[in-house]
Design a protein around this motif. Structure first.
Motif, PDB file in Angstrom:
ATOM      1  N   LEU A 178       0.833  -1.205   0.000  1.00  0.00           N
ATOM      2  CA  LEU A 178       0.000   0.000   0.000  1.00  0.00           C
ATOM      3  C   LEU A 178       0.868   1.256   0.000  1.00  0.00           C
ATOM      4  CD1 LEU A 178      -2.854  -0.933   2.522  1.00  0.00           C
ATOM      5  CD2 LEU A 178      -2.758  -1.278   0.041  1.00  0.00           C
ATOM      6  N   ARG A 179       1.946   1.219   0.774  1.00  0.00           N
ATOM      7  CA  ARG A 179       2.838   2.384   0.807  1.00  0.00           C
ATOM      8  C   ARG A 179       3.471   2.615  -0.562  1.00  0.00           C
ATOM      9  NH1 ARG A 179       4.526  -0.149   5.772  1.00  0.00           N
ATOM     10  NH2 ARG A 179       3.510   0.874   7.540  1.00  0.00           N
ATOM     11  N   LYS A 180       3.884   1.534  -1.215  1.00  0.00           N
ATOM     12  CA  LYS A 180       4.464   1.670  -2.557  1.00  0.00           C
ATOM     13  C   LYS A 180       3.448   2.287  -3.520  1.00  0.00           C
ATOM     14  CE  LYS A 180       7.747  -2.203  -2.350  1.00  0.00           C
ATOM     15  NZ  LYS A 180       8.098  -3.530  -2.921  1.00  0.00           N
ATOM     16  N   ALA A 181       2.196   1.825  -3.444  1.00  0.00           N
ATOM     17  CA  ALA A 181       1.156   2.349  -4.337  1.00  0.00           C
ATOM     18  C   ALA A 181       0.910   3.831  -4.082  1.00  0.00           C
ATOM     19  CB  ALA A 181      -0.131   1.547  -4.160  1.00  0.00           C
ATOM     20  N   ALA A 182       0.906   4.235  -2.805  1.00  0.00           N
ATOM     21  CA  ALA A 182       0.682   5.645  -2.472  1.00  0.00           C
ATOM     22  C   ALA A 182       1.842   6.506  -2.951  1.00  0.00           C
ATOM     23  CB  ALA A 182       0.502   5.796  -0.961  1.00  0.00           C
ATOM     24  N   ILE A 183       3.064   6.018  -2.751  1.00  0.00           N
ATOM     25  CA  ILE A 183       4.245   6.769  -3.205  1.00  0.00           C
ATOM     26  C   ILE A 183       4.230   6.909  -4.724  1.00  0.00           C
ATOM     27  CG2 ILE A 183       6.763   6.692  -3.384  1.00  0.00           C
ATOM     28  CD1 ILE A 183       6.716   5.200  -0.651  1.00  0.00           C
ATOM     29  N   ALA A 184       3.943   5.807  -5.435  1.00  0.00           N
ATOM     30  CA  ALA A 184       3.927   5.841  -6.899  1.00  0.00           C
ATOM     31  C   ALA A 184       2.885   6.826  -7.406  1.00  0.00           C
ATOM     32  CB  ALA A 184       3.656   4.441  -7.448  1.00  0.00           C
ATOM     33  N   ARG A 185       1.717   6.853  -6.789  1.00  0.00           N
ATOM     34  CA  ARG A 185       0.650   7.759  -7.237  1.00  0.00           C
ATOM     35  C   ARG A 185       1.052   9.220  -7.036  1.00  0.00           C
ATOM     36  NH1 ARG A 185      -2.755   9.893  -3.956  1.00  0.00           N
ATOM     37  NH2 ARG A 185      -2.625   8.187  -2.444  1.00  0.00           N
ATOM     38  N   VAL A 186       1.554   9.560  -5.852  1.00  0.00           N
ATOM     39  CA  VAL A 186       1.897  10.953  -5.547  1.00  0.00           C
ATOM     40  C   VAL A 186       3.047  11.440  -6.426  1.00  0.00           C
ATOM     41  CG1 VAL A 186       2.788  12.498  -3.766  1.00  0.00           C
ATOM     42  CG2 VAL A 186       0.995  10.852  -3.202  1.00  0.00           C
ATOM     43  N   TYR A 187       4.092  10.636  -6.529  1.00  0.00           N
ATOM     44  CA  TYR A 187       5.238  11.024  -7.363  1.00  0.00           C
ATOM     45  C   TYR A 187       4.841  11.057  -8.843  1.00  0.00           C
ATOM     46  CZ  TYR A 187       8.771  10.815  -3.651  1.00  0.00           C
ATOM     47  OH  TYR A 187       9.524  11.052  -2.538  1.00  0.00           O
ATOM     48  N   GLY A 188       4.016  10.090  -9.258  1.00  0.00           N
ATOM     49  CA  GLY A 188       3.570  10.062 -10.648  1.00  0.00           C
ATOM     50  C   GLY A 188       2.754  11.295 -10.999  1.00  0.00           C
ATOM     51  N   ASP A 189       1.848  11.699 -10.075  1.00  0.00           N
ATOM     52  CA  ASP A 189       1.048  12.906 -10.317  1.00  0.00           C
ATOM     53  C   ASP A 189       1.930  14.150 -10.413  1.00  0.00           C
ATOM     54  OD1 ASP A 189      -1.855  11.972  -8.263  1.00  0.00           O
ATOM     55  OD2 ASP A 189      -1.226  11.373 -10.287  1.00  0.00           O
ATOM     56  N   ALA A 190       2.960  14.223  -9.553  1.00  0.00           N
ATOM     57  CA  ALA A 190       3.854  15.383  -9.583  1.00  0.00           C
ATOM     58  C   ALA A 190       4.608  15.465 -10.902  1.00  0.00           C
ATOM     59  CB  ALA A 190       4.828  15.314  -8.407  1.00  0.00           C
ATOM     60  N   LEU A 191       5.087  14.323 -11.395  1.00  0.00           N
ATOM     61  CA  LEU A 191       5.802  14.308 -12.676  1.00  0.00           C
ATOM     62  C   LEU A 191       4.868  14.657 -13.827  1.00  0.00           C
ATOM     63  CD1 LEU A 191       8.056  11.150 -12.186  1.00  0.00           C
ATOM     64  CD2 LEU A 191       8.840  13.520 -12.369  1.00  0.00           C
ATOM     65  N   ALA A 192       3.657  14.115 -13.799  1.00  0.00           N
ATOM     66  CA  ALA A 192       2.694  14.396 -14.876  1.00  0.00           C
ATOM     67  C   ALA A 192       2.356  15.882 -14.931  1.00  0.00           C
ATOM     68  CB  ALA A 192       1.435  13.557 -14.665  1.00  0.00           C
ATOM     69  N   SER A 193       2.236  16.510 -13.744  1.00  0.00           N
ATOM     70  CA  SER A 193       1.896  17.941 -13.698  1.00  0.00           C
ATOM     71  C   SER A 193       3.043  18.823 -14.148  1.00  0.00           C
ATOM     72  CB  SER A 193       1.484  18.320 -12.273  1.00  0.00           C
ATOM     73  OG  SER A 193       0.358  17.581 -11.859  1.00  0.00           O
ATOM     74  N   SER A 194       4.273  18.289 -14.065  1.00  0.00           N
ATOM     75  CA  SER A 194       5.442  19.106 -14.393  1.00  0.00           C
ATOM     76  C   SER A 194       5.651  19.282 -15.890  1.00  0.00           C
ATOM     77  CB  SER A 194       6.701  18.466 -13.796  1.00  0.00           C
ATOM     78  OG  SER A 194       7.037  17.284 -14.506  1.00  0.00           O
ATOM     79  N   GLY A 195       5.059  18.380 -16.677  1.00  0.00           N
ATOM     80  CA  GLY A 195       5.266  18.427 -18.111  1.00  0.00           C
ATOM     81  C   GLY A 195       6.526  17.727 -18.565  1.00  0.00           C
ATOM     82  N   LEU A 196       7.291  17.138 -17.637  1.00  0.00           N
ATOM     83  CA  LEU A 196       8.493  16.409 -18.028  1.00  0.00           C
ATOM     84  C   LEU A 196       8.122  15.068 -18.659  1.00  0.00           C
ATOM     85  CD1 LEU A 196      10.768  16.896 -14.862  1.00  0.00           C
ATOM     86  CD2 LEU A 196      10.840  18.194 -16.998  1.00  0.00           C
ATOM     87  N   SER A 197       8.957  14.617 -19.572  1.00  0.00           N
ATOM     88  CA  SER A 197       8.736  13.300 -20.179  1.00  0.00           C
ATOM     89  C   SER A 197       9.314  12.234 -19.258  1.00  0.00           C
ATOM     90  CB  SER A 197       9.419  13.228 -21.552  1.00  0.00           C
ATOM     91  OG  SER A 197      10.815  13.448 -21.424  1.00  0.00           O
ATOM     92  N   ALA A 198       8.708  12.098 -18.090  1.00  0.00           N
ATOM     93  CA  ALA A 198       9.188  11.146 -17.081  1.00  0.00           C
ATOM     94  C   ALA A 198       7.989  10.557 -16.373  1.00  0.00           C
ATOM     95  CB  ALA A 198      10.108  11.849 -16.091  1.00  0.00           C
ATOM     96  N   ARG A 199       8.151   9.346 -15.878  1.00  0.00           N
ATOM     97  CA  ARG A 199       7.053   8.664 -15.183  1.00  0.00           C
ATOM     98  C   ARG A 199       7.641   7.771 -14.096  1.00  0.00           C
ATOM     99  NH1 ARG A 199       8.310   5.523 -19.533  1.00  0.00           N
ATOM    100  NH2 ARG A 199       8.482   3.273 -19.116  1.00  0.00           N
ATOM    101  N   VAL A 200       6.806   7.375 -13.160  1.00  0.00           N
ATOM    102  CA  VAL A 200       7.223   6.428 -12.137  1.00  0.00           C
ATOM    103  C   VAL A 200       7.102   5.026 -12.713  1.00  0.00           C
ATOM    104  CG1 VAL A 200       6.703   5.438  -9.877  1.00  0.00           C
ATOM    105  CG2 VAL A 200       6.576   7.927 -10.214  1.00  0.00           C
ATOM    106  N   ASP A 201       8.236   4.336 -12.778  1.00  0.00           N
ATOM    107  CA  ASP A 201       8.245   2.974 -13.302  1.00  0.00           C
ATOM    108  C   ASP A 201       7.856   1.969 -12.224  1.00  0.00           C
ATOM    109  OD1 ASP A 201       8.769   1.105 -15.431  1.00  0.00           O
ATOM    110  OD2 ASP A 201      10.579   0.523 -14.323  1.00  0.00           O
ATOM    111  N   GLU A 202       8.443   2.148 -11.026  1.00  0.00           N
ATOM    112  CA  GLU A 202       8.120   1.274  -9.896  1.00  0.00           C
ATOM    113  C   GLU A 202       8.673   1.898  -8.630  1.00  0.00           C
ATOM    114  OE1 GLU A 202      11.864  -1.700 -10.923  1.00  0.00           O
ATOM    115  OE2 GLU A 202      10.173  -2.500  -9.791  1.00  0.00           O
ATOM    116  N   VAL A 203       8.269   1.340  -7.509  1.00  0.00           N
ATOM    117  CA  VAL A 203       8.841   1.717  -6.217  1.00  0.00           C
ATOM    118  C   VAL A 203       9.473   0.461  -5.639  1.00  0.00           C
ATOM    119  CG1 VAL A 203       8.401   2.608  -3.900  1.00  0.00           C
ATOM    120  CG2 VAL A 203       7.098   3.501  -5.848  1.00  0.00           C
TER     121      VAL A 203
END
Length: 636
Positions: A570-595
């Motif tokens: 659950l912690r991994k899923a929460a971390i991936a979601r929060v970090y993924g949302d931050a990257l998506a909002s930044s406009g960078l061509s980057a994504r969370v692959d895994e935790v």
């Protein structure tokens, strides 16, 4: 006392080897140490306070002679009210000089029990009953404050409280408001049978020349501090005089002298403010400055913070990561050349936040580690050596910190090697083996080898002796330094008719470190939405800080072989979601692959799809979050 420059673990060890702990000081009680400081620097300021954050607002100051007089009066007053050496006087107060008087006077007469005024009434009442408090010192009814009303209601639910003592903030008010407040003062309905006294008048009638009783000669318990406080089942920790004095001695040995001025915007119901900060001032003769009754939460404190430092010519200030994040949003608009260092506790400071603060202010941050169960201090980064960002530094003198691996029954398997992650366990002058909590049941299985307190924090030791926290064995969510028991959230969500299983964890947050979130598995045929569950939780969780900011519905909850919710997933899923949302909002061509769960670093976010994107660009997006990130490792 000459301050020692510490650069390495060997320097800490050398201090310990100078002499036995029992021979470090002559005083055996907090009151004796207060009197000694009064004799050494009677006319120097001990504590100053301003009700409002305006740098020009009226301030009141007590010298060490003034403070000792008031503490003596308070101790005699409490004894006259039936508080013996084993009895409890609680206080539920904002941060003012009167709070310090109650803290020290309560420790001298019997056992003092600070209570967080922000807790719900039911929690306050539970703490009063659990500690067996005979008296409660609280705030007199005051505009824009509900402390008096909450206290009266809690006392009505706590028949053991015989006396309610009210502190009036009016003496700290200046200007026309001083005349208006008596007219604006809200009425407090009285539904209890406790007698009510006014603190200032009662204090004036007490003896301030000397104690009218003899202090116990043994190292008795002098304070109860609560931890957690969100379950309705309070955990109250016991502290001895020696543990309090140990914190003060450490601060004096390593940092503070009588010439120093310390600004502390943290509440005096928290061990960090009460012990290493205040006890450090008491043992060294340093001057403590309190700004607004709410400290960092006070109106305008962050906007005026640097000007307040300039006004008081502050040498040290106390911060927490959430406060650092707020201060970074404001310019350094004052002369802060008097500042030597910022002392940071409560939770790890993100690396990027540390760097930004140091660059913006030119001020070093000294990170350390402590916990209520150890009477606070455990370790700190070296005052004169390399401060490894994210580390909790070296164990203090007389602290024996071990990292153990345990089996499923809580028995020690082995002590961990350098770099190996295990549970941090501590033996120190502030640890009371077998008697940490007032409730004996809570002390079972709390100690390794009968003497090492199990902190519940996972960590490792590096080759130079620095300690690092990599995660938590216990499930508590820490929101801005405030502990939240996930069961508080899980029990409420499980009560919803559509919910089969619920699991709550902390999700990363740039300012608070963690915010509570939850995952649920629905009953077959359940139709409730995540949004409806968020509202259901807000409506039914009494502790507002514990209400989850996000709920996710899973088809199947990850579970262990025996059916328990598997929180690491659950912690991994929460971390991936929060970090993924931050990257998506930044406009960078980057994504969370895994935790991934790294052996030495804890949870690490793997960022993929970032070819051509610099590390700095990713740091600008993710650097303020508490968990580290990395690029995918090349295939071999």
């Amino acid at each position: 006392m000459e301050k020692i420059r510490v650069s390495s673990l060997a320097d800490m060890t050398a201090i310990e080897e100078e002499t036995a702990f029992e021979e470090r000081w002559d005083e055996r009680t907090v009151y004796q140490r207060l009197c000694r400081t009064k004799d050494l620097v009677p006319d120097r300021p001990a504590v100053s306070f301003q009700l409002k954050s305006d740098p020009g607002y009226m301030a009141s100051t007590l010298t060490w002679s003034d403070l000792t007089d008031k503490v003596t009066r308070a101790a005699n007053l409490f004894r006259s009210l039936g508080i013996g050496k084993d009895d409890v006087v609680a206080y539920m107060l904002p941060t003012t000089p009167e709070t310090l008087v109650c803290l020290l006077g309560g420790m001298t007469a019997g056992i003092v029990h600070p209570i967080n005024p922000l807790l719900e009434v039911s929690q306050i009442a539970a703490l009063l009953k659990e500690s067996g408090a005979k008296a409660l010192v609280t705030l007199r009814s005051f505009p824009k404050a509900d402390v008096a009303q909450k206290a009266a209601e809690a006392v009505s639910m706590s028949p053991g409280v015989e006396t309610l003592i009210e502190v009036d903030l009016l003496p700290h008010v200046s200007g026309p408001l001083r005349f208006l407040i008596p007219l604006l003062r809200p009425k407090t309905p009285v539904s209890h049978g406790a007698r009510v006294l006014q603190f200032n008048s009662a204090l004036a009638g007490a003896n301030g020349e000397a104690l009218e009783f003899e202090e116990p000669g043994d190292d008795n318990y002098c304070a109860y501090f609560h931890t957690g406080g969100t379950t309705g089942s309070p955990k109250i920790v016991q502290h001895r005089h020696s543990g309090v004095l140990y914190n003060g001695w450490l601060a004096t040995k390593l940092l503070l002298g009588p010439e120093d001025i310390v600004m502390c915007p943290l509440p005096l119901f928290h061990v960090f403010a009460a012990y290493p900060v205040w006890s450090g001032c008491m043992c060294s003769g340093a001057h403590m400055v309190l700004v607004t009754p709410q400290g960092f939460r006070g109106e305008g404190v962050f906007d005026n913070f640097w000007k307040l430092c300039e006004r008081w010519k502050t040498n040290f200030t106390v911060v927490v990561p959430t406060a650092v994040a707020e201060l970074l949003q404001r310019p350094v608009d004052a002369d802060i050349s008097s500042l030597k260092m910022a002392l940071c506790g409560s939770m790890s400071l993100p690396v990027e936040t540390f760097k930004r603060f140091e660059k913006a202010t030119g001020l070093a941050i000294l990170e350390g580690y402590g916990l209520t169960e150890a009477t606070c201090l455990v370790s700190v980064n070296p005052t004169a050596g390399e401060k490894r960002i994210g580390s909790i530094g070296f164990p203090f003198p007389y602290v024996d910190a071990r990292i153990f691996r345990f089996d499923k029954d809580g028995e020690v398997i082995a002590e961990c090697e350098v770099g190996e992650v295990g549970e941090i366990c501590v033996s120190s002058p502030g640890v009371n083996p077998g008697e940490t909590y007032t409730d004996p049941d809570r002390n079972r299985n709390l100690f390794a080898h009968g003497r090492y307190l199990r902190t519940g924090d996972l960590g490792r030791r590096d080759a130079e002796g620095y300690l690092w926290i990599t995660g938590r064995e216990k499930d508590q969510i820490i929101r801005g330094g405030h502990n939240i028991d996930p069961e508080t959230i899980e029990e409420v969500l499980a009560a919803h008719h559509d919910v089969a299983v619920a699991g709550a964890v902390g999700q990363p947050d740039e300012r608070a470190g963690e915010l509570p979130c939850a995952f649920v598995e629905l009953m077959q045929g359940g139709e409730v939405s995540a949004e409806e569950l968020v509202q259901f939780a807000r409506d039914n969780i009494s502790e507002k800080a514990a209400a989850p900011v996000h709920i996710e519905i899973l088809e199947t909850m990850p579970k262990t072989i025996v059916g328990k919710v598997f929180k690491p997933d659950l912690r991994k899923a929460a971390i991936a979601r929060v970090y993924g949302d931050a990257l998506a909002s930044s406009g960078l061509s980057a994504r969370v692959d895994e935790v991934v769960d790294d052996r030495t670093r804890g949870f690490v976010v793997i960022v993929a799809g970032a070819e051509g994107v610099s590390d700095q660009a990713i740091d600008d997006v993710l650097g303020a979050f508490p968990r580290p990130w990395d690029r995918p490792q090349p295939q071999t």
